[in-house]
Design a protein around this motif. Sequence first.
Motif, mmCIF file in Angstrom:
data_model
loop_
_atom_site.group_PDB
_atom_site.id
_atom_site.type_symbol
_atom_site.label_atom_id
_atom_site.label_comp_id
_atom_site.label_asym_id
_atom_site.label_seq_id
_atom_site.Cartn_x
_atom_site.Cartn_y
_atom_site.Cartn_z
ATOM 1 N N VAL A 116 42.945 -40.504 33.294
ATOM 2 C CA VAL A 116 43.853 -39.942 34.302
ATOM 3 C C VAL A 116 44.857 -39.030 33.614
ATOM 4 C CG1 VAL A 116 45.562 -40.491 36.092
ATOM 5 C CG2 VAL A 116 43.588 -41.999 35.729
ATOM 6 N N PRO A 117 45.021 -37.800 34.075
ATOM 7 C CA PRO A 117 45.976 -36.870 33.446
ATOM 8 C C PRO A 117 47.371 -37.478 33.352
ATOM 9 C CG PRO A 117 44.612 -35.726 35.053
ATOM 10 C CD PRO A 117 44.307 -37.178 35.206
ATOM 11 N N VAL A 118 48.017 -37.288 32.221
ATOM 12 C CA VAL A 118 49.359 -37.845 31.992
ATOM 13 C C VAL A 118 50.342 -37.333 33.041
ATOM 14 C CG1 VAL A 118 51.262 -37.987 30.355
ATOM 15 C CG2 VAL A 118 48.904 -38.049 29.524
ATOM 16 N N GLY A 119 50.124 -36.127 33.503
ATOM 17 C CA GLY A 119 51.037 -35.549 34.497
ATOM 18 C C GLY A 119 51.108 -36.345 35.782
ATOM 19 N N GLN A 120 50.014 -37.032 36.126
ATOM 20 C CA GLN A 120 50.016 -37.845 37.341
ATOM 21 C C GLN A 120 51.041 -38.968 37.238
ATOM 22 O OE1 GLN A 120 48.086 -37.418 40.130
ATOM 23 N NE2 GLN A 120 47.162 -35.551 39.315
ATOM 24 N N ALA A 121 51.026 -39.673 36.097
ATOM 25 C CA ALA A 121 51.978 -40.771 35.899
ATOM 26 C C ALA A 121 53.400 -40.237 35.788
ATOM 27 C CB ALA A 121 51.599 -41.565 34.648
ATOM 28 N N GLU A 122 53.571 -39.116 35.105
ATOM 29 C CA GLU A 122 54.916 -38.551 34.945
ATOM 30 C C GLU A 122 55.487 -38.121 36.292
ATOM 31 O OE1 GLU A 122 54.336 -35.434 32.155
ATOM 32 O OE2 GLU A 122 54.438 -36.762 30.398
ATOM 33 N N ALA A 123 54.644 -37.580 37.137
ATOM 34 C CA ALA A 123 55.107 -37.177 38.471
ATOM 35 C C ALA A 123 55.522 -38.385 39.291
ATOM 36 C CB ALA A 123 54.000 -36.401 39.186
ATOM 37 N N ALA A 124 54.745 -39.486 39.166
ATOM 38 C CA ALA A 124 55.086 -40.698 39.906
ATOM 39 C C ALA A 124 56.407 -41.282 39.409
ATOM 40 C CB ALA A 124 53.963 -41.727 39.743
ATOM 41 N N ARG A 125 56.607 -41.262 38.084
ATOM 42 C CA ARG A 125 57.875 -41.761 37.541
ATOM 43 C C ARG A 125 59.040 -40.853 37.939
ATOM 44 N NH1 ARG A 125 54.611 -43.045 32.938
ATOM 45 N NH2 ARG A 125 55.167 -41.042 31.984
ATOM 46 N N ALA A 126 58.761 -39.559 38.084
ATOM 47 C CA ALA A 126 59.818 -38.605 38.427
ATOM 48 C C ALA A 126 60.374 -38.856 39.827
ATOM 49 C CB ALA A 126 59.294 -37.178 38.324
ATOM 50 N N GLN A 133 54.141 -49.866 40.192
ATOM 51 C CA GLN A 133 53.655 -49.026 41.287
ATOM 52 C C GLN A 133 52.955 -47.774 40.772
ATOM 53 O OE1 GLN A 133 56.988 -48.270 43.882
ATOM 54 N NE2 GLN A 133 56.746 -50.227 44.950
ATOM 55 N N VAL A 134 53.402 -47.273 39.645
ATOM 56 C CA VAL A 134 52.711 -46.122 39.044
ATOM 57 C C VAL A 134 51.259 -46.490 38.755
ATOM 58 C CG1 VAL A 134 52.566 -44.613 37.030
ATOM 59 C CG2 VAL A 134 54.784 -45.085 38.069
ATOM 60 N N LEU A 135 51.058 -47.687 38.187
ATOM 61 C CA LEU A 135 49.691 -48.134 37.880
ATOM 62 C C LEU A 135 48.890 -48.408 39.140
ATOM 63 C CD1 LEU A 135 49.809 -50.573 34.820
ATOM 64 C CD2 LEU A 135 48.696 -48.350 34.982
ATOM 65 N N SER A 136 49.455 -49.214 40.038
ATOM 66 C CA SER A 136 48.695 -49.677 41.195
ATOM 67 C C SER A 136 48.461 -48.595 42.249
ATOM 68 C CB SER A 136 49.396 -50.879 41.836
ATOM 69 O OG SER A 136 50.700 -50.509 42.286
ATOM 70 N N LEU A 137 49.404 -47.676 42.394
ATOM 71 C CA LEU A 137 49.294 -46.679 43.461
ATOM 72 C C LEU A 137 48.758 -45.339 42.996
ATOM 73 C CD1 LEU A 137 52.683 -47.335 45.334
ATOM 74 C CD2 LEU A 137 50.415 -48.251 45.865
ATOM 75 N N VAL A 138 48.936 -45.020 41.711
ATOM 76 C CA VAL A 138 48.576 -43.677 41.236
ATOM 77 C C VAL A 138 47.458 -43.711 40.193
ATOM 78 C CG1 VAL A 138 49.423 -41.575 40.129
ATOM 79 C CG2 VAL A 138 50.915 -42.855 41.697
ATOM 80 N N VAL A 139 47.654 -44.492 39.133
ATOM 81 C CA VAL A 139 46.741 -44.422 37.988
ATOM 82 C C VAL A 139 45.435 -45.167 38.246
ATOM 83 C CG1 VAL A 139 46.450 -44.959 35.547
ATOM 84 C CG2 VAL A 139 48.667 -44.123 36.403
#
Length: 220
Positions: A116-126, A133-139
């Motif tokens: 999974v692109p790192v940007g996806q997790a960074e956007a969720a944290r942003a 929730q970053v793991l369960s909903l996005v990653v």
Amino acid sequence: MQVIVDNLDTFGRGVWGTVVLFLWATAGSLVFGTLLAVLRVAPSAAMRAAGTAYVNLVRNTPLTLIMVFCVLGLPILRITFTDAVGTQFRIYAILALVAYTSCFVCEAIRSGINTVPVGQAEAARAIGLPFGQVLSLVVLPQAVKAVIPPLGSVLIAMLKNTSIASAASNYELISAMRNLIEQNGNAVIAILLGITVAYVLLVAVVSVVIALLERAAVTV
């Protein structure tokens, strides 16, 4: 092959025993393996170290040794679950399979997370989402497509590893084979072929299920 026809009930008990061990161990391994994967990608260095230490230690330990520890060591430590001896040994065997297989499930899930692109997790944290929730909903939802094929290989390997449980007083295919050979010493080849076919069919069923799940994940 008459010996197989005459002892279908014995084969059936062996197949059922293998299936029960596999299903329970699969459920436990998926849950515990996912938790280990979460530890290995957690922001806390202590959590990552704990997950890494467990995976490296158990993954490099022979499954037979883990099985012996669960069957002989846990009773010494007074860790029991029931008074029924047969059920007790089955639980010990499942625990051994889960403890060992979870390491490989963890690595399969972690490899999927890394796709999974790192940007996806960074956007969720942003936007303020916590780590869980970053793991369960996005990653994890995005990692599913990459995770299913290696997980399938892990589960197929575990299905065959259930044969080790026969040494822990669990009745499954290898136990059935041993009993049949003791009673029909003149039909060893036929019995071995029958057990082989049973394993091949079980693996084929698991492979079909994994293929269907992979296809479903791709179409989502």
